[in-house]
Write an enzyme that holds these catalytic residues in place. Structure first.
Site, PDB file in Angstrom:
ATOM      1  N   LYS A 127      27.082  49.411  74.436  1.00  0.00           N
ATOM      2  CA  LYS A 127      27.955  48.232  74.276  1.00  0.00           C
ATOM      3  C   LYS A 127      28.817  48.028  75.520  1.00  0.00           C
ATOM      4  O   LYS A 127      29.700  48.848  75.824  1.00  0.00           O
ATOM      5  CB  LYS A 127      28.860  48.465  73.064  1.00  0.00           C
ATOM      6  CG  LYS A 127      29.827  47.348  72.799  1.00  0.00           C
ATOM      7  CD  LYS A 127      29.136  46.194  72.119  1.00  0.00           C
ATOM      8  CE  LYS A 127      29.887  44.911  72.286  1.00  0.00           C
ATOM      9  NZ  LYS A 127      29.045  43.741  72.139  1.00  0.00           N
ATOM     10  N   LYS A 182      29.931  42.971  67.248  1.00  0.00           N
ATOM     11  CA  LYS A 182      30.495  42.040  66.260  1.00  0.00           C
ATOM     12  C   LYS A 182      29.425  41.125  65.643  1.00  0.00           C
ATOM     13  O   LYS A 182      29.612  40.613  64.542  1.00  0.00           O
ATOM     14  CB  LYS A 182      31.645  41.227  66.847  1.00  0.00           C
ATOM     15  CG  LYS A 182      31.271  40.189  67.872  1.00  0.00           C
ATOM     16  CD  LYS A 182      31.269  38.796  67.336  1.00  0.00           C
ATOM     17  CE  LYS A 182      30.808  37.766  68.329  1.00  0.00           C
ATOM     18  NZ  LYS A 182      29.895  38.103  69.398  1.00  0.00           N
ATOM     19  N   LYS A 210      22.631  39.222  69.102  1.00  0.00           N
ATOM     20  CA  LYS A 210      22.864  37.967  68.387  1.00  0.00           C
ATOM     21  C   LYS A 210      21.585  37.536  67.651  1.00  0.00           C
ATOM     22  O   LYS A 210      21.634  37.077  66.525  1.00  0.00           O
ATOM     23  CB  LYS A 210      23.288  36.855  69.357  1.00  0.00           C
ATOM     24  CG  LYS A 210      24.632  37.141  70.000  1.00  0.00           C
ATOM     25  CD  LYS A 210      25.076  36.027  70.915  1.00  0.00           C
ATOM     26  CE  LYS A 210      26.098  36.544  71.904  1.00  0.00           C
ATOM     27  NZ  LYS A 210      27.143  37.398  71.374  1.00  0.00           N
TER      28      LYS A 210
HETATM   29  N1  ADP Z   1      18.072  34.334  76.689  1.00  0.00           N
HETATM   30  C1  ADP Z   1      19.349  34.001  76.862  1.00  0.00           C
HETATM   31  N2  ADP Z   1      19.785  32.773  76.516  1.00  0.00           N
HETATM   32  C2  ADP Z   1      21.067  32.435  76.713  1.00  0.00           C
HETATM   33  N3  ADP Z   1      22.030  33.265  77.205  1.00  0.00           N
HETATM   34  C3  ADP Z   1      21.645  34.506  77.553  1.00  0.00           C
HETATM   35  C4  ADP Z   1      20.296  34.928  77.400  1.00  0.00           C
HETATM   36  N4  ADP Z   1      20.199  36.199  77.831  1.00  0.00           N
HETATM   37  C5  ADP Z   1      21.423  36.574  78.224  1.00  0.00           C
HETATM   38  N5  ADP Z   1      22.302  35.560  78.061  1.00  0.00           N
HETATM   39  C6  ADP Z   1      23.734  35.710  78.423  1.00  0.00           C
HETATM   40  O1  ADP Z   1      24.321  36.402  77.330  1.00  0.00           O
HETATM   41  C7  ADP Z   1      25.628  35.871  77.111  1.00  0.00           C
HETATM   42  C8  ADP Z   1      26.056  36.214  75.682  1.00  0.00           C
HETATM   43  O2  ADP Z   1      26.351  37.592  75.607  1.00  0.00           O
HETATM   44  P1  ADP Z   1      27.862  38.112  75.674  1.00  0.00           P
HETATM   45  O3  ADP Z   1      28.640  37.354  76.707  1.00  0.00           O
HETATM   46  O4  ADP Z   1      27.780  39.582  75.816  1.00  0.00           O
HETATM   47  O5  ADP Z   1      28.343  37.739  74.235  1.00  0.00           O
HETATM   48  P2  ADP Z   1      29.759  37.375  73.606  1.00  0.00           P
HETATM   49  O6  ADP Z   1      29.939  35.890  73.828  1.00  0.00           O
HETATM   50  O7  ADP Z   1      29.570  37.707  72.162  1.00  0.00           O
HETATM   51  O8  ADP Z   1      30.813  38.199  74.282  1.00  0.00           O
HETATM   52  C9  ADP Z   1      25.482  34.411  77.419  1.00  0.00           C
HETATM   53  O9  ADP Z   1      26.719  33.811  77.732  1.00  0.00           O
HETATM   54  C10 ADP Z   1      24.533  34.429  78.619  1.00  0.00           C
HETATM   55  O10 ADP Z   1      25.268  34.572  79.818  1.00  0.00           O
HETATM   56  N1   CP Z   2      32.615  44.029  69.578  1.00  0.00           N
HETATM   57  C1   CP Z   2      31.860  43.076  70.183  1.00  0.00           C
HETATM   58  O1   CP Z   2      30.688  42.920  69.888  1.00  0.00           O
HETATM   59  O2   CP Z   2      32.489  42.313  71.141  1.00  0.00           O
HETATM   60  P1   CP Z   2      31.846  41.166  72.056  1.00  0.00           P
HETATM   61  O3   CP Z   2      31.341  40.098  71.144  1.00  0.00           O
HETATM   62  O4   CP Z   2      33.011  40.697  72.866  1.00  0.00           O
HETATM   63  O5   CP Z   2      30.781  41.774  72.890  1.00  0.00           O
END
Ligand code: ADP
Ligand code: CP
Length: 316
Positions: free
Chosen positions: A131, A217, A279
């Protein structure tokens, strides 16, 4: 129980400048998201809000480590950093939503539930941290951090830079699920499982105790949505749509796809671990029951996504 919409807010979508951890920036991002959530509530939906804490929990841990190096104070255990960020971000969302309802003269109350989420101490994910938390590093910074902190595990995060990773066990049960259900049934807009929930394990005496980890989450949100029998799950993140071939010239945004089609894309490796993959996996878990819908989009497009004009929609 009637049907609910669960809205998950990504921790990264609350951060504008990843190096600063500015409360002002987070408050502004939360206020913008609160407008979109209030629209859903005003349209007559029962809404439960969950949120991430990936960046914030890493900042919290780092602050404590640096303070310890300077002052000799104890480092705050990771599980307590999760609890702290759950409370801190919950407060921002609770206040922003309450204020938005006051502006709109909507008779709605908001409550944040400090939520413990049970995990197994034998979960194999404790042995392989995955993570991403805290700041993004350049390759040079990551190499320097690895030299200075040999116990850190650092990975490349979806083309955005390098990040420290911590163990992320799968959620098994939401300890406060009945409290959450009662509050929703009483008409509250509930904020719960913040930061994936505070990770706890069951002891031999059937009591709970905290364990150092950060639960994803999206998995915790999917479990909550399952346990309260929600109808729709909206996952907000940093992009308007899920893409195949993300970050390449062949990138293509997905509009409406079936769970079966999404599974094929996942198996083809379109979604990286630690960002989009959880997700998609969490969405497919929630969609096992007929008639449900998952929308993945950014906060700005949430309203348009509700009328099918934006976002990626995953259906059965
Ligand atoms: N196949 C994909 N389609 C769209 N976004 C992607 C993809 N693979 C990776 N991403 C990236 O992953 C991000 C979402 O993960 P993350 O930022 O870790 O989630 P969170 O919004 O829950 O913190 C997106 O904003 C994008 O930059
Ligand atoms: N706990 C957790 O999944 O946080 P992010 O969505 O910010 O990655």
């Amino acid at each position: 129980m009637s049907k609910f919409i669960v809205v998950a807010i990504g921790g990264n979508s609350l951060v504008k400048d990843n190096g600063r951890d500015s409360i002002e920036d987070q408050s502004e991002a939360v206020r913008e998201i609160a407008v979109n959530i209030a629209d859903l509530v005003q349209a007559g939906n029962d809404v439960v809000v969950t949120h991430g804490n990936g960046p914030q929990v890493g900042f919290e841990l780092r602050r404590s480590e640096v303070a310890s190096e300077v002052t000799g104070m104890d480092v705050t255990p990771l599980v307590n950093c999760v609890a702290g960020t759950q409370g801190g971000i919950g407060y921002l969302i609770q206040q922003a939503l309450t204020n938005e309802f006051i502006h709109r003269r909507l008779d709605k109350k908001v409550a944040t539930v400090i939520t413990q989420v049970e995990v197994s101490k034998n979960d194999p994910n404790f042995q392989s941290p995955s993570k991403p938390v805290g700041s993004f590093f350049t390759l040079e910074q990551a190499e320097e951090m690895k030299r200075a902190k040999p116990d850190w595990v650092i990975i490349e995060d979806s083309g955005r830079g390098y990040r420290r990773v911590v163990p992320s066990p799968k959620p098994i049960d939401i300890v406060e699920k009945d409290v959450i259900k009662s509050l929703i049934e009483t008409g509250y807009v509930v904020i719960a499982v913040g930061g994936g929930g505070i990770p706890v394990i069951k002891t031999e005496n059937n009591t709970y105790e905290g364990i150092d980890a950060v639960i994803d989450k999206d998995f915790a949100t999917s479990l909550l949505a399952e346990q309260i029998d929600a109808e729709s799950l909206i996952i907000t993140t940093g992009v308007p749509q899920v893409c195949v071939n993300f970050g390449t010239p062949e990138q293509k945004a997905l509009e409406e796809v079936t769970a079966a089609e999404m599974l094929v894309y996942a198996e083809q490796g379109h979604f990286p671990a630690g960002s989009m993959q959880p997700k998609i996996e969490a969405s497919l878990g929630f969609l096992k029951k007929e008639g449900r819908r998952v929308i993945i989009t950014n906060p700005e497009n949430m309203k348009a996504a509700m009328s099918q004009q934006a976002g990626t929609h995953i259906v059965n």
